[in-house]
Write a protein that holds these residues in place. Structure first.
Motif, PDB file in Angstrom:
ATOM      1  N   MET A   1      -5.417   7.600  21.033  1.00 59.49           N
ATOM      2  CA  MET A   1      -6.270   6.503  20.580  1.00 59.49           C
ATOM      3  C   MET A   1      -6.825   6.835  19.198  1.00 59.49           C
ATOM      4  O   MET A   1      -7.162   7.979  18.897  1.00 59.49           O
ATOM      5  N   PHE A   2      -6.910   5.810  18.337  1.00 60.74           N
ATOM      6  CA  PHE A   2      -7.423   5.997  16.996  1.00 60.74           C
ATOM      7  C   PHE A   2      -8.600   5.057  16.768  1.00 60.74           C
ATOM      8  O   PHE A   2      -8.691   3.983  17.370  1.00 60.74           O
ATOM      9  N   GLY A   3      -9.501   5.461  15.891  1.00 68.67           N
ATOM     10  CA  GLY A   3     -10.649   4.634  15.565  1.00 68.67           C
ATOM     11  C   GLY A   3     -11.170   4.974  14.186  1.00 68.67           C
ATOM     12  O   GLY A   3     -10.816   6.009  13.597  1.00 68.67           O
ATOM     13  N   PHE A   4     -12.014   4.114  13.665  1.00 59.37           N
ATOM     14  CA  PHE A   4     -12.565   4.304  12.324  1.00 59.37           C
ATOM     15  C   PHE A   4     -13.847   5.130  12.414  1.00 59.37           C
ATOM     16  O   PHE A   4     -14.764   4.798  13.171  1.00 59.37           O
ATOM     17  N   SER A   5     -13.898   6.219  11.660  1.00 57.28           N
ATOM     18  CA  SER A   5     -15.068   7.096  11.649  1.00 57.28           C
ATOM     19  C   SER A   5     -16.016   6.678  10.530  1.00 57.28           C
ATOM     20  O   SER A   5     -15.631   6.651   9.353  1.00 57.28           O
ATOM     21  N   LYS A   6     -17.255   6.354  10.897  1.00 57.07           N
ATOM     22  CA  LYS A   6     -18.250   5.997   9.891  1.00 57.07           C
ATOM     23  C   LYS A   6     -18.696   7.213   9.083  1.00 57.07           C
ATOM     24  O   LYS A   6     -19.237   7.075   7.988  1.00 57.07           O
ATOM     25  N   LYS A   7     -18.488   8.402   9.651  1.00 51.81           N
ATOM     26  CA  LYS A   7     -18.916   9.621   8.959  1.00 51.81           C
ATOM     27  C   LYS A   7     -17.963   9.982   7.831  1.00 51.81           C
ATOM     28  O   LYS A   7     -18.371  10.368   6.747  1.00 51.81           O
ATOM     29  N   ILE A  11      -9.655   6.494   9.337  1.00 47.39           N
ATOM     30  CA  ILE A  11      -9.161   6.268  10.683  1.00 47.39           C
ATOM     31  C   ILE A  11      -8.752   7.621  11.242  1.00 47.39           C
ATOM     32  O   ILE A  11      -7.940   8.331  10.648  1.00 47.39           O
ATOM     33  N   GLU A  12      -9.323   7.961  12.398  1.00 48.75           N
ATOM     34  CA  GLU A  12      -9.063   9.269  12.980  1.00 48.75           C
ATOM     35  C   GLU A  12      -8.711   9.136  14.452  1.00 48.75           C
ATOM     36  O   GLU A  12      -9.042   8.139  15.103  1.00 48.75           O
ATOM     37  N   ARG A  13      -8.068  10.177  14.954  1.00 49.72           N
ATOM     38  CA  ARG A  13      -7.806  10.229  16.384  1.00 49.72           C
ATOM     39  C   ARG A  13      -9.123  10.478  17.107  1.00 49.72           C
ATOM     40  O   ARG A  13      -9.852  11.423  16.768  1.00 49.72           O
TER      41      ARG A  13
END
Length: 458
Positions: A1-7, A11-13
């Motif tokens: 699964m991947f998602g966008f990191s606000k930090k 886009i990261e796993r």
């Protein structure tokens, strides 16, 4: 699964699976820890990013690990030291927590007396045996958090507990659930993490703890314990010895928030301070320390050292009163009878004392040349010169000025007649066979004699 990191704005796993590896035979990492030789430092050149948390702080184990290596403190001594920690940490509570034993009446009396102070910081926490009876004791006293030992290397799981990894994980989870059911926040002490199978046991175990935290809503802290001091701060070092790898793995793979990660280091290989700083840099909000590093074997990370590491990393003391450090050192020496090695940074009697004449000459011109910072301002410890056969005339001048508090126009330079006479006396002492340093008392007698003869007053 991947998602966008606000930090990171990338886009990261977001989910990685590390199932428990329930091996039949223990992994002792004999390629790194041969035992009949010094341990090995190996590299795989895998780098992880620096990830300094928004907020970092210090926790104290003076009354827990610190009492495992020396005679116990009295109740009165514990209360006095607790007062010092409160004032040292300042209004922001940079010294955030202090952990206590609860086994004996003396320890519990100390806890009650410290609680009566009403301080917000340091928060009082405990360290107990993992039993229902002890959880109830924590609750009865009124503490909100306790440490629980959850040893994580195969050295402990197989050889000490006589369990398999699966049995150990299930045992630990059941104990932690009991703690939560008692209404106590668990702080899980992952003993011997620098010899543990990180992805085969540590990550799956800690990931289960994070899922338990989500299920119960009870915060679960993870203390990474470098029990034997094997931690390595070098970039690219391999696990399980890599400090940056451990903190990154807990934060990124086990999904532990930085504010719930704590590093507990030992100094067996002289690495306690640098490993603690590395833990901060790579994502641990908390580092666990004891005053003067007093602790099991070679000791823990010295709390006073991390005060100055904090200031250097953050660019501010954030309200910490560093002059208290000198008061604590004096209390330990005079009231407790603890002997601090004289060259111990910040607290030893000679940490800012020079014996070299060329250094003394530089100090006489500008003390910044040979002093780490304004030790008089920050530690109430003016820089000093010890008089020996190598101190030179500049050393004598500096000693007189410091001892008699002569500053500005009143300060004596190395050409002053009084300085020259005292230097002649010093030379004669060593020409006559003396090998020891001259004491302050001896020098003051000589200075006072020559003051009268020369008709000089100050």
């Amino acid at each position: 699964m991947f998602g966008f990191s606000k930090k990171t704005n990338l886009i990261e796993r977001t989910e990685t699976e590390y199932p428990l590896q329930d091996v039949k035979e223990p992994n002792m990492f004999r390629n790194l820890f041969p035992y009949n030789e010094p341990p090995k430092i190996a590299f795989n050149h895998r780098l992880v990013p620096i990830n300094m948390p928004d907020e970092i702080w210090i926790t104290d184990t003076t009354f827990r690990d610190g009492q495992q290596s020396r005679e116990p403190y009295t109740t009165e001594q514990i209360v006095k030291i607790f007062d010092y920690l409160h004032h040292l940490g300042g209004p922001k509570g940079i010294v955030r927590q202090s952990e206590f034993f609860l086994y004996g009446k003396k320890d519990r009396d100390a806890v009650y007396k410290c609680m009566e102070k009403g301080y917000q910081f340091p928060e009082i926490t405990s360290w107990i045996r993992a039993s229902t009876k002890d959880f109830q004791l924590v609750k009865e006293i009124g503490l909100e958090e306790t440490g629980i030992l959850v040893s994580c290397s195969d050295y402990h799981i197989f050889d000490k507990l006589k369990m398999t990894r699966k049995q150990a994980l299930e045992h630990y989870i059941s104990i932690i659930k009991e703690c939560i059911e008692a209404g106590i926040k668990p702080r899980c002490h992952l003993e011997d993490i620098t010899r543990a199978d990180f992805y085969g046991f540590v990550v799956p175990f800690v990931r289960d703890l994070m899922l338990l935290m989500e299920e119960t809503g009870m915060p679960i802290k993870i203390r990474a314990c470098d029990t034997m001091g094997y931690g390595i701060s070098f970039p690219g070092a391999v696990l399980p010895r890599s400090v940056s790898g451990i903190i990154y793995g807990l934060n990124h793979h086990a999904r532990v928030p930085s504010e719930l990660i704590e590093w507990h280091g030992h100094n067996d290989f002289y690495r306690a301070v640098q490993n603690s700083s590395t833990a901060w840099l790579y994502g641990s909000s908390s580092v666990n320390c004891s005053l003067f590093g007093i602790g099991e074997r070679t000791g823990n990370t010295p709390l006073e050292a991390m005060i100055f590491e904090y200031a250097q990393l953050r660019g501010t003391l954030d309200g910490m009163n560093t002059r208290i450090i000198t008061e604590i050192a004096e209390y330990f020496k005079k009231e407790i009878g603890y002997e601090i090695p004289p060259r111990t940074p910040f607290v030893g009697d000679e940490f800012n004392v020079t014996r070299a004449g060329i250094h003394a000459d530089g100090i006489l011109k500008n003390e910044e040349i040979y002093n780490i910072f304004d030790t008089e301002l920050l530690l109430n410890r003016p820089i000093k010169v010890a008089i020996t056969n190598t101190s030179g005339i500049s050393g004598v001048a500096h000693w007189i000025n410091t001892y008699y508090n002569l500053t500005g126009e009143n300060a004596l330079d190395k050409k002053h007649a009084l300085v020259e006479k005292v230097k002649e006396w010093v030379d004669l002492e060593y020409e006559s066979g003396r090998v020891t340093a001259i004491t302050d008392k001896e020098l003051s007698i000589v200075v006072n004699e020559y003051k009268e003869k020369l008709g000089f007053k100050f």
